[in-house]
Design a protein around this motif. Structure first.
Motif, PDB file in Angstrom:
ATOM      1  N   ILE A 126       9.133   4.665  59.624  1.00 20.99           N
ATOM      2  CA  ILE A 126       8.765   3.775  58.529  1.00 20.99           C
ATOM      3  C   ILE A 126       9.306   2.375  58.807  1.00 20.99           C
ATOM      4  O   ILE A 126      10.487   2.202  59.121  1.00 20.99           O
ATOM      5  CB  ILE A 126       9.333   4.291  57.195  1.00 20.99           C
ATOM      6  N   SER A 127       8.446   1.394  58.675  1.00 22.50           N
ATOM      7  CA  SER A 127       8.870   0.006  58.865  1.00 22.50           C
ATOM      8  C   SER A 127       8.051  -0.888  57.951  1.00 22.50           C
ATOM      9  O   SER A 127       7.089  -0.453  57.309  1.00 22.50           O
ATOM     10  CB  SER A 127       8.714  -0.423  60.327  1.00 22.50           C
ATOM     11  N   VAL A 128       8.456  -2.144  57.886  1.00 26.21           N
ATOM     12  CA  VAL A 128       7.765  -3.152  57.100  1.00 26.21           C
ATOM     13  C   VAL A 128       7.373  -4.290  58.024  1.00 26.21           C
ATOM     14  O   VAL A 128       8.183  -4.750  58.829  1.00 26.21           O
ATOM     15  CB  VAL A 128       8.671  -3.690  55.965  1.00 26.21           C
ATOM     16  N   ASP A 129       6.123  -4.713  57.924  1.00 26.78           N
ATOM     17  CA  ASP A 129       5.681  -5.951  58.563  1.00 26.78           C
ATOM     18  C   ASP A 129       5.610  -7.021  57.483  1.00 26.78           C
ATOM     19  O   ASP A 129       4.771  -6.943  56.572  1.00 26.78           O
ATOM     20  CB  ASP A 129       4.304  -5.778  59.218  1.00 26.78           C
ATOM     21  N   VAL A 130       6.499  -7.993  57.553  1.00 29.38           N
ATOM     22  CA  VAL A 130       6.541  -9.039  56.539  1.00 29.38           C
ATOM     23  C   VAL A 130       5.484 -10.091  56.845  1.00 29.38           C
ATOM     24  O   VAL A 130       5.479 -10.680  57.932  1.00 29.38           O
ATOM     25  CB  VAL A 130       7.937  -9.688  56.473  1.00 29.38           C
ATOM     26  N   GLY A 131       4.584 -10.314  55.874  1.00 26.96           N
ATOM     27  CA  GLY A 131       3.543 -11.325  56.054  1.00 26.96           C
ATOM     28  C   GLY A 131       4.035 -12.706  55.689  1.00 26.96           C
ATOM     29  O   GLY A 131       3.895 -13.661  56.462  1.00 26.96           O
ATOM     30  N   SER A 132       4.646 -12.832  54.510  1.00 32.21           N
ATOM     31  CA  SER A 132       5.132 -14.137  54.068  1.00 32.21           C
ATOM     32  C   SER A 132       6.221 -13.959  53.025  1.00 32.21           C
ATOM     33  O   SER A 132       6.323 -12.921  52.366  1.00 32.21           O
ATOM     34  CB  SER A 132       3.990 -14.962  53.468  1.00 32.21           C
ATOM     35  N   VAL A 133       7.061 -14.971  52.895  1.00 31.47           N
ATOM     36  CA  VAL A 133       8.020 -15.059  51.807  1.00 31.47           C
ATOM     37  C   VAL A 133       7.823 -16.409  51.123  1.00 31.47           C
ATOM     38  O   VAL A 133       7.545 -17.420  51.776  1.00 31.47           O
ATOM     39  CB  VAL A 133       9.481 -14.921  52.295  1.00 31.47           C
TER      40      VAL A 133
END
Length: 522
Positions: free
Chosen positions: A333-340
């Protein structure tokens, strides 16, 4: 992908215990037939009726549960252990073997031997070959020496002994090394032990404490200074060391219940530890061809290094162990961060901030977590604002959270055959710094940029169909029903499931929750 009908192989489990500091601790270890792996725990859980007492939750120990749940047995025969002269037992593949490496160092046993990891590693190699001979010598097993495999399960320093054997060609037989099918560690200080922010020095030979010096460990594992940065001992070289997919790190995050040295250990190891080993030092990774870190499968539990509420004698660690050894599906399980996005008042300012990613994963109907990473327990994954916004650090936008292994299909309820769990993802509002000064406006301490729970159900193959999945965010509907199943597009034995998420307003975060799904024990 496996169809779930074939009976999977079971291999012997070799337990390798952790560090014993003093002579009395070595005596205690030598006197215990199972070196602590037979110790269970009892905790209390609240009940809904406040007029009733709290409910006991008993974990019987990993040894007892392996016997009850999977048909394993110990190998003691008429008071004799496998290496003893006169031991005649012909072993089943479903055997539990304790590597009793401290016996010949314990004063109780008249021990005079040195307590070196190098000697213990060589002894482990010999033990594996002895187990192989006893298993393959049992004609009822129908197992050839070439087909023999075993599992290594190690606590604390035991994991360093295993790694020395597995990674250093001078410390083990290549035949024994090739026989290791999987390697599981509880709270192993893969990158050494730090006290008061300082790594244990090489010169501190008292009670063999120098075993936890990073430079010593890097040499022990056969690392060349040209291949790794100075003092790194927590990674495996891709293609040269172990197969990283066959390794697992179980990490504790509860320092409060570690009572060793009257609490001094937990004081000096500090926050972000299990009372002895710092959380970041208990994880393993590899370095790929592009120089990026590739994490080994990892899970987290709110447990201390050892003791009444230790990580070895916990239901959480046992479930991760058995699913890793015997499960059917692996999910990284991981997260791909698009924007903050920043608060409007500082969106065009130079900002320093640290984003904390929390995750809790729990199987359906179970009162424990397979993995638990929270801010309060210092076990979160972190990224800086620059890492998530600078194009030069785009690789850092992928945040590994944890790995879960779903249970043996043969033990799933036939009335509800899906493999199901919930996963809570949270990203905390960071403490924003503007021009190196904390900025307190337009956000709240402890709040979340995003927090929601995803319900996932995976349906094993049946009637000629392939694997299927259905899921939804808990906030999307009041009713607990899910949408219909849809096929998982496997390529060979692997697939990828992606689920988008986004904050409703600024400050906020958006991205994709990524599940890398693969067949396990196919």
């Amino acid at each position: 992908m496996t169809d779930g009908t074939k009976v999977k192989a079971r291999y012997p489990i070799i337990y390798v215990r952790g560090y014993a500091m003093t002579g009395s601790e070595k005596d205690e270890t030598a006197a215990d037939p199972f070196c602590g792996f037979n110790v269970g725990s009892t905790v209390y859980r609240a009940v809904s009726d406040r007029n009733k007492p709290a409910q006991r939750f008993v974990f019987e120990s990993p040894v007892v549960r392996l016997m009850k749940d999977f048909g394993y047995s110990n190998i003691y025969d008429n008071g004799l252990d496998l290496p003893d002269p006169g031991f005649q037992g012909l072993l089943s593949p479903q055997s539990i073997i304790i590597y009793r490496y401290y016996d010949d160092t314990a004063p109780l046993m008249g021990g005079q031997q040195d307590a070196s990891i190098e000697r213990f590693a060589k002894g482990l190699s010999d033990l594996i070959l002895q187990v192989r001979d006893h298993v393959c010598g049992n004609a009822t097993n129908c197992m050839s020496p070439d087909g023999f495999r075993c599992y290594l399960v190690a606590h604390s320093m035991g994991g360093l002994i295993c790694r020395a054997f597995l990674q250093n060609p001078a410390l083990g037989d290549p035949v024994a090394r090739a026989a290791v099918d999987k390697f599981f560690t509880y709270a192993t200080p893969h990158n050494g032990i730090d006290m008061a922010g300082v790594n244990v020095p090489k010169w501190l030979s008292l009670f063999d404490m120098s075993n936890f010096n990073r430079d010593y460990l890097a040499g022990l594992f056969g690392y060349d200074a040209n291949l790794c940065s100075k003092g790194r001992s927590d990674y495996l070289r891709a293609g040269k060391d172990l197969d990283i997919r066959r390794c697992f790190c179980m990490i504790g995050s509860n320092r409060s219940d570690y009572e060793v040295a009257q609490g001094l250990s937990r004081t000096f190891s500090g926050h972000g530890s299990d009372g002895l080993v710092r959380i970041e030092n208990a994880a393993l990774c590899s370095i790929d061809s592009t120089g990026n870190e590739v994490p080994v499968a990892t899970a987290y539990a709110y447990r201390s290094h050892s003791g009444y509420f230790g990580i070895v004698n916990s239901e959480e660690a046992y479930q991760n162990l058995t699913r890793f050894l015997f499960g059917d599906v692996r999910i990284d399980i991981s997260v791909d961060v698009g924007s903050v996005t920043l608060p409007p008042a500082i969106k065009d300012r130079k900002v320093d901030a640290l984003y904390q990613f929390e995750v809790l994963a729990s199987p359906r109907g179970k009162p424990w977590f397979l993995t638990r990473r929270t801010s309060e327990e210092d076990s979160v994954a972190c990224r800086s604002h620059d890492e998530l916004t600078d194009p030069a650090t785009s690789a850092r936008r992928r945040v590994y959270l944890s790995s879960v292994f779903l249970a043996d299909i043969s033990r799933v309820n036939p009335q509800d055959p899906s493999l199901s769990y919930s996963l809570t993802l949270g990203v905390r509002v960071p403490d924003y710094k503007v021009d190196q000064i904390l900025w307190f406006d337009q956000h709240y301490e402890g709040a979340y940029l995003f927090r929601d729970t995803l319900i996932v159900e995976i349906l094993p193959p049946a009637g000629g169909d392939g694997w299927k999945v259905r899921y939804r965010w808990q906030s999307e509907a009041a009713a607990p029903t899910l949408n219909g199943y849809h096929p998982i597009p496997f390529s060979g034995d692997s697939a990828k499931l992606t689920v988008a998420f986004a904050s409703a307003s600024a400050p906020g975060i958006s991205g994709t929750l990524v599940f890398d799904i693969s067949a396990w024990n196919a």
